[in-house]
Design a protein around this motif. Structure first.
Motif: not given
Length: 482
Positions: A380-392
Motif C-alpha cells: 500500500l501507499d502512505l496516502i496522498s490526497m491532492s484532489e478535494a473530492d478524494l479528501q472528502s
C-alpha cells in the motif's frame, strides 16, 4: 417503426459501509448460455442469435465452446465488445447439450440476443459463480390466445403450447428437483439442460439443485397482438427470502395488461399494476409482464452505481437514467429487454469501479519515515490526497469507523522538501487542494511532515517527523476505462 432500444438505470451514492444491501455485479469469468426456441425451431427464417461480450480489462482472452462448432478464442481490450453468432437454437427436446460455454482470464459481461423474424428478446447472462441453487418459479401470465382460454393448451401448436422452464447445468454432474403437485427429480450431466412444461395442473412453484444452475422462464411464441406471436423469455434470478421493495417505472405500466408475477413464499400471485404504482413490496422475486416483455425487477435494496450501456448495432439507441432496466421496441411496437449489466454497486467520483480502493489505519504507531515503509511493506501507499473530492471521500469513510479507531492523529503522505521547504506528495502528485487546519502549516522549525486529525474537519498540521502516530495506508481503485 425504427428499432429503438432504451436503457434504464438507477444509481445510488452509498458507501460500502452503509446498511444498504450491496448488489452483486454481473461480471464474471465463466458462463453457460442457451438460446431458447424462438417462434418454432422449424420456422423458415434463420435465427440471428448473438452473444455480446464486453471486456472490462485489457488483454482479456475469451474462449467460446459448444458441442458442434470449433472452439473460438478472442483477445479483447477493456471496453471492447465482441459478437459471437449463436446458431445453436433449442428444439422441443426434453434434454439437450446445445449450450455455449464461455470462459475468460478476466471478468467480462455477456448478454444474449435471440432474434428471428421480428421476434426479439435480450437477456443479461449471470456468471456461473453467481448462479443459485434455489429459484422461485413465477405464475404464468394470462395471455389471450396462448394461456387463455384455459384447457386449450396444446404442445402441437406453438402459440398454444405451455410456458417452459429451461434448467441449464454448469460444469459438474448435478441433481435438480422441481417442486409442484408432484416432486420431480432430474439428473443432469455437465453442460446439459432440461426443458420442463409449466402446465396449470402441475402447479410448479420452485426449482432446487445440489449445485448452481441457470433457469429460464418463458414461451417460444406467446401471442402479442393482431394475431401475431413472438418469443417471451427471461432468465430467473435466485430466490429472495426477504420482503423487498421493487420500483416500477411508469412508462412500463402504461399498458393496461401490465402485471407483476410474484412468487411469495411458494404462493404464486399475479398482481395488477396501475400507472400510479411506483413501487411494490414483494416477499420474493418479482417479474414484470406486459405483451412481449418479461422483466426481472430489481429491488431498491440492490441498486448500484455503475452500469454498462449496451445497444444493438442495428437500432437507434436511447438512454433514460431512471431505473436499471433495458427496453427496446420491435417494428410492431412490442417491448422487449433486460436489466442493464451492473459493474459496481459502490459510488466513486473517479468513475466505474472494477475493484474498490483500500483504506487502512496502520496498527503500528511510529515516525513518518517508518510509517511510509510500513504501508509499502503491505503493498500500500502512505496516502496522498491532492484532489478535494478524494479528501472528502476519505474523510466520509473514516468518519464511519471513528469509534473503532484508537488514534486521534495519523500520518499522511505529505512532507516538506528539505532544500526548498516546499510541500510535496510522496506519489508525486501536484499539491493542489489542501485541508490545513487554521494557522497551519507553521514554519519548518515546527515540523516537516503532515499529520491529519481524525474527526470534525479532518484538518492537517505540520509535525515533527519523529513523532509516533499511526499511518493511513491506501491503494487506489481500478477503474473501468472506455
Amino acid at each position: 417503426m425504427t428499432l429503438a432500444p432504451l436503457l434504464f438505470l438507477l444509481l445510488t451514492t452509498q458507501y460500502p459501509e452503509s446498511t444498504v444491501t450491496i448488489a452483486v455485479d454481473n461480471s464474471g469469468k465463466n458462463f453457460i448460455v442457451a438460446f431458447p426456441e424462438n417462434i418454432a425451431y422449424y420456422h423458415p427464417d434463420i435465427s440471428a442469435n448473438k452473444l455480446k461480450i464486453t471486456s472490462l480489462y485489457p488483454n482479456t482472452v475469451v474462449t467460446i465452446q459448444n458441442n458442434i462448432y470449433a472452439e473460438d478464442v478472442q483477445t479483447l481490450n477493456n471496453g471492447v465488445d465482441f459478437n459471437e453468432d449463436g446458431t445453436l437454437e433449442l428444439t422441443k427436446a426434453e434434454f439437450s447439450n446445445s449450450t455455449y460455454r464461455i470462459s475468460s482470464n478476466h471478468d467480462i459481461l455477456i448478454y444474449a440476443i435471440n432474434d428471428k423474424s421480428n421476434s426479439v428478446q435480450t437477456a443479461l447472462i449471470t456468471p456461473i459463480e453467481k448462479l443459485g441453487t434455489e429459484y422461485a418459479v413465477p405464475p404464468v401470465p394470462v395471455i389471450a390466445g396462448t394461456t387463455e382460454p384455459v384447457g386449450e393448451a396444446s404442445t402441437y401448436i406453438t402459440e398454444r403450447g405451455p410456458f417452459r422452464l429451461i434448467i441449464i447445468n454448469a460444469d459438474q454432474p448435478n441433481v435438480v428437483t422441481i417442486t409442484g403437485t408432484e416432486e420431480k427429480t432430474v439428473p443432469l450431466n455437465p453442460y446439459e439442460l432440461t426443458q420442463v412444461w409449466v402446465r396449470e395442473k402441475d402447479a410448479i412453484s420452485g426449482v432446487t439443485a445440489e449445485l448452481p444452475v441457470a433457469v429460464y422462464f418463458g414461451h417460444p411464441c406467446a401471442v402479442r397482438h393482431n394475431c401475431t406471436c413472438g418469443m417471451l423469455f427471461t432468465p430467473l434470478l435466485p430466490a429472495k427470502p426477504d420482503t423487498l421493495t421493487y420500483i416500477i417505472p411508469p412508462e412500463l405500466t402504461a399498458a393496461t395488461d401490465t402485471v407483476i408475477l410474484a412468487s411469495e413464499q411458494a404462493a404464486l400471485e399475479i398482481k395488477p399494476v396501475s400507472p400510479d404504482s411506483l413501487s411494490m413490496e414483494v416477499s420474493g422475486p418479482a417479474v414484470l409482464y406486459r405483451p412481449g416483455l418479461l422483466l426481472n425487477l430489481i429491488p431498491e435494496q440492490e441498486f448500484g452505481s455503475c452500469y454498462v450501456l449496451e445497444f444493438m448495432a442495428e437500432v437507434d439507441g436511447r438512454a433514460l437514467i431512471v431505473v436499471k432496466w433495458r427496453r427496446s421496441w420491435t417494428n410492431d411496437g412490442t417491448v422487449f429487454g433486460h436489466s442493464a449489466p451492473l459493474v459496481s454497486a459502490t459510488a466513486d467520483f473517479r468513475g466505474c469501479l472494477l475493484s474498490a480502493e483500500v483504506l487502512e489505519i496502520g496498527e503500528v504507531a511510529d515516525g513518518w519515515r517508518e510509517s511510509l515503509g510500513y504501508c509499502t511493506n503491505k503493498s500500500l501507499d502512505l496516502i496522498s490526497m491532492s484532489e478535494a473530492d478524494l479528501q472528502s471521500q476519505i474523510s466520509k469513510k473514516l468518519s464511519l469507523v471513528l469509534e473503532s479507531i484508537a488514534a486521534t492523529e495519523v500520518w499522511i503522505g505529505m512532507r516538506r522538501e528539505s532544500k526548498t521547504g516546499e510541500w510535496y506528495w510522496v506519489n508525486n502528485d501536484l499539491v493542489n487542494a489542501t485541508n490545513w487546519a487554521p494557522e497551519e502549516p507553521g514554519t519548518p522549525q515546527e515540523g516537516n511532515c503532515a499529520m491529519m486529525t481524525l474527526g470534525a474537519e479532518f484538518g492537517w498540521k505540520d509535525e515533527d517527523c519523529c513523532k509516533l502516530a499511526h499511518p493511513v495506508c491506501y491503494k487506489p481503485p481500478m477503474l473501468f476505462k472506455i
